[in-house]
Motif scaffolding. Structure first.
Motif, mmCIF file in Angstrom:
data_model
loop_
_atom_site.group_PDB
_atom_site.id
_atom_site.type_symbol
_atom_site.label_atom_id
_atom_site.label_comp_id
_atom_site.label_asym_id
_atom_site.label_seq_id
_atom_site.Cartn_x
_atom_site.Cartn_y
_atom_site.Cartn_z
ATOM 1 N N VAL A 56 -17.242 -41.571 12.690
ATOM 2 C CA VAL A 56 -18.171 -42.116 11.700
ATOM 3 C C VAL A 56 -19.195 -41.022 11.408
ATOM 4 N N LEU A 57 -19.360 -40.716 10.129
ATOM 5 C CA LEU A 57 -20.400 -39.782 9.705
ATOM 6 C C LEU A 57 -21.586 -40.613 9.243
ATOM 7 N N ILE A 58 -22.750 -40.351 9.826
ATOM 8 C CA ILE A 58 -23.963 -41.055 9.404
ATOM 9 C C ILE A 58 -24.830 -40.055 8.647
ATOM 10 N N HIS A 59 -24.957 -40.277 7.349
ATOM 11 C CA HIS A 59 -25.701 -39.358 6.487
ATOM 12 C C HIS A 59 -26.964 -40.067 5.997
ATOM 13 N N ASN A 60 -28.104 -39.593 6.480
ATOM 14 C CA ASN A 60 -29.393 -40.223 6.151
ATOM 15 C C ASN A 60 -29.361 -41.735 6.401
ATOM 16 N N GLY A 61 -28.773 -42.100 7.546
ATOM 17 C CA GLY A 61 -28.763 -43.496 7.972
ATOM 18 C C GLY A 61 -27.618 -44.334 7.433
ATOM 19 N N LYS A 62 -26.819 -43.760 6.509
ATOM 20 C CA LYS A 62 -25.718 -44.526 5.913
ATOM 21 C C LYS A 62 -24.378 -44.076 6.501
ATOM 22 N N PRO A 63 -23.540 -45.040 6.962
ATOM 23 C CA PRO A 63 -22.270 -44.660 7.590
ATOM 24 C C PRO A 63 -21.135 -44.471 6.591
ATOM 25 N N ILE A 64 -20.294 -43.468 6.859
ATOM 26 C CA ILE A 64 -19.041 -43.268 6.126
ATOM 27 C C ILE A 64 -17.940 -43.243 7.180
ATOM 28 N N CYS A 65 -16.884 -44.056 6.973
ATOM 29 C CA CYS A 65 -15.835 -44.216 7.969
ATOM 30 C C CYS A 65 -14.487 -43.755 7.419
ATOM 31 N N GLU A 66 -13.543 -43.530 8.334
ATOM 32 C CA GLU A 66 -12.172 -43.087 8.044
ATOM 33 C C GLU A 66 -12.166 -41.590 7.694
ATOM 34 N N SER A 67 -11.437 -40.814 8.494
ATOM 35 C CA SER A 67 -11.559 -39.348 8.456
ATOM 36 C C SER A 67 -11.308 -38.722 7.084
ATOM 37 N N LEU A 68 -10.244 -39.131 6.392
ATOM 38 C CA LEU A 68 -9.950 -38.503 5.090
ATOM 39 C C LEU A 68 -11.000 -38.867 4.048
ATOM 40 N N ILE A 69 -11.523 -40.089 4.138
ATOM 41 C CA ILE A 69 -12.601 -40.502 3.228
ATOM 42 C C ILE A 69 -13.860 -39.693 3.520
ATOM 43 N N ILE A 70 -14.127 -39.472 4.810
ATOM 44 C CA ILE A 70 -15.306 -38.673 5.202
ATOM 45 C C ILE A 70 -15.175 -37.239 4.680
ATOM 46 N N VAL A 71 -13.990 -36.639 4.832
ATOM 47 C CA VAL A 71 -13.786 -35.251 4.380
ATOM 48 C C VAL A 71 -14.015 -35.156 2.864
ATOM 49 N N GLN A 72 -13.516 -36.141 2.116
ATOM 50 C CA GLN A 72 -13.736 -36.135 0.662
ATOM 51 C C GLN A 72 -15.215 -36.316 0.337
ATOM 52 N N TYR A 73 -15.890 -37.160 1.086
ATOM 53 C CA TYR A 73 -17.331 -37.375 0.905
ATOM 54 C C TYR A 73 -18.092 -36.064 1.134
ATOM 55 N N ILE A 74 -17.756 -35.377 2.218
ATOM 56 C CA ILE A 74 -18.398 -34.092 2.541
ATOM 57 C C ILE A 74 -18.197 -33.107 1.399
ATOM 58 N N ASP A 75 -16.981 -33.085 0.842
ATOM 59 C CA ASP A 75 -16.671 -32.168 -0.263
ATOM 60 C C ASP A 75 -17.506 -32.488 -1.504
ATOM 61 N N GLU A 76 -17.745 -33.771 -1.738
ATOM 62 C CA GLU A 76 -18.503 -34.183 -2.931
ATOM 63 C C GLU A 76 -20.005 -33.975 -2.760
ATOM 64 N N VAL A 77 -20.509 -34.216 -1.551
ATOM 65 C CA VAL A 77 -21.957 -34.114 -1.320
ATOM 66 C C VAL A 77 -22.395 -32.657 -1.214
ATOM 67 N N TRP A 78 -21.661 -31.866 -0.438
ATOM 68 C CA TRP A 78 -22.009 -30.450 -0.256
ATOM 69 C C TRP A 78 -21.048 -29.600 -1.091
ATOM 70 N N LYS A 79 -21.172 -29.733 -2.423
ATOM 71 C CA LYS A 79 -20.164 -29.151 -3.310
ATOM 72 C C LYS A 79 -20.415 -27.683 -3.672
ATOM 73 N N ASP A 80 -21.529 -27.146 -3.212
ATOM 74 C CA ASP A 80 -21.858 -25.766 -3.599
ATOM 75 C C ASP A 80 -21.105 -24.711 -2.798
ATOM 76 N N LYS A 81 -20.490 -25.126 -1.697
ATOM 77 C CA LYS A 81 -19.831 -24.127 -0.828
ATOM 78 C C LYS A 81 -18.433 -24.591 -0.439
ATOM 79 N N ALA A 82 -17.477 -23.655 -0.443
ATOM 80 C CA ALA A 82 -16.113 -23.889 0.076
ATOM 81 C C ALA A 82 -15.497 -25.202 -0.413
ATOM 82 N N PRO A 83 -15.150 -25.303 -1.719
ATOM 83 C CA PRO A 83 -14.509 -26.534 -2.188
ATOM 84 C C PRO A 83 -13.226 -26.825 -1.415
ATOM 85 N N LEU A 84 -13.062 -28.072 -1.011
ATOM 86 C CA LEU A 84 -11.915 -28.450 -0.176
ATOM 87 C C LEU A 84 -10.775 -29.042 -1.012
ATOM 88 N N LEU A 85 -11.120 -29.835 -2.021
ATOM 89 C CA LEU A 85 -10.110 -30.407 -2.910
ATOM 90 C C LEU A 85 -9.967 -29.548 -4.162
#
Length: 219
Positions: A56-85
């Motif tokens: 579970v990734l907790i970002h500013n108090g909000k949880p994101i669950c399921e690994s592939l969903i979390i990885v996509q979330y990370i890619d969308e939130v921190w989009k300025d570096k190393a695009p994953l998709l």
């Protein structure tokens, strides 16, 4: 305001490793909290009340669950570096298709290798190798699954590499003998610090599976 990022995880989890690799690729600082899966914390149960699973990734108090969903979330939130998709919609859909294939097939088939014996184990081994051969075919001669750049689909699969030694030892077979290109790809991924520092040690994963076998009464 600085981002507050907390990861609830378990060291040997190939699903948790995906999140660790993605965060490392993006250079995101975070607090790591190891969960005892036999005695889950109140925080985990509160943050993932539906599945009660890591990661579970907790970002500013909000949880994101399921690994592939979390990885996509990370890619969308921190989009300025190393695009994953990939930026192309079709390629992005293909990456998601194959990541879904890995999730639906590989873990459960791998589980058969260490929870069964005899004919059932042999069938599990055969199926496991067949899945890896399909993935090797999709990789082809490319350095990474989507081409020249390490990305989402590589993250989805590379974390299983930590468990390959355990599968091979408990199943008495060689993945490299069957899928040499896939192992070459894995070694290429491991040259990246984001991967090598995020993946669990293969011997620790093996010890974990031995402990699980004992606990389940599988000898």
């Amino acid at each position: 305001m600085a981002d507050e990022v907390v990861l609830l995880d378990a060291y040997v989890s190939m699903f948790g490793m995906r999140v660790r690799v993605a965060l490392a690729e993006k250079g995101v600082k975070y607090e790591y909290r190891e969960e005892d899966l036999r005695n889950k914390s109140q925080l985990l149960l509160k943050m993932n009340p539906i599945h009660k699973k890591i990661p579970v990734l907790i970002h500013n108090g909000k949880p994101i669950c399921e690994s592939l969903i979390i990885v996509q979330y990370i890619d969308e939130v921190w989009k300025d570096k190393a695009p994953l998709l990939p930026s192309d919609p079709y390629q992005r859909a293909q990456a998601r298709f194959w990541a879904d294939f890995i999730d639906k097939k590989l873990y459960d088939t791998g589980r058969k290798i260490w929870t069964t014996k005899g004919e059932e184990q042999e069938a599990g081994k055969k199926e496991f190798i067949e899945i890896l051969k399909v993935l090797q075919g999709e990789l082809g001669d490319k350095p990474y699954f989507m081409g020249e750049r390490f990305g989402f689909l590589d993250i989805a699969l590379i974390t299983f590499y930590s468990w390959f030694h355990a599968y091979e030892t408990l199943g008495n077979f060689s993945i490299e003998a069957e899928c040499p290109k896939l192992i070459s790809w894995a070694k290429r991924c491991l040259q990246k610090e984001s991967v090598s520092k995020s993946l669990a040690d293969q011997k620790k994963a093996y010890e974990y599976l031995l402990e699980m076998k004992k606990r389940l009464g599988v000898e």
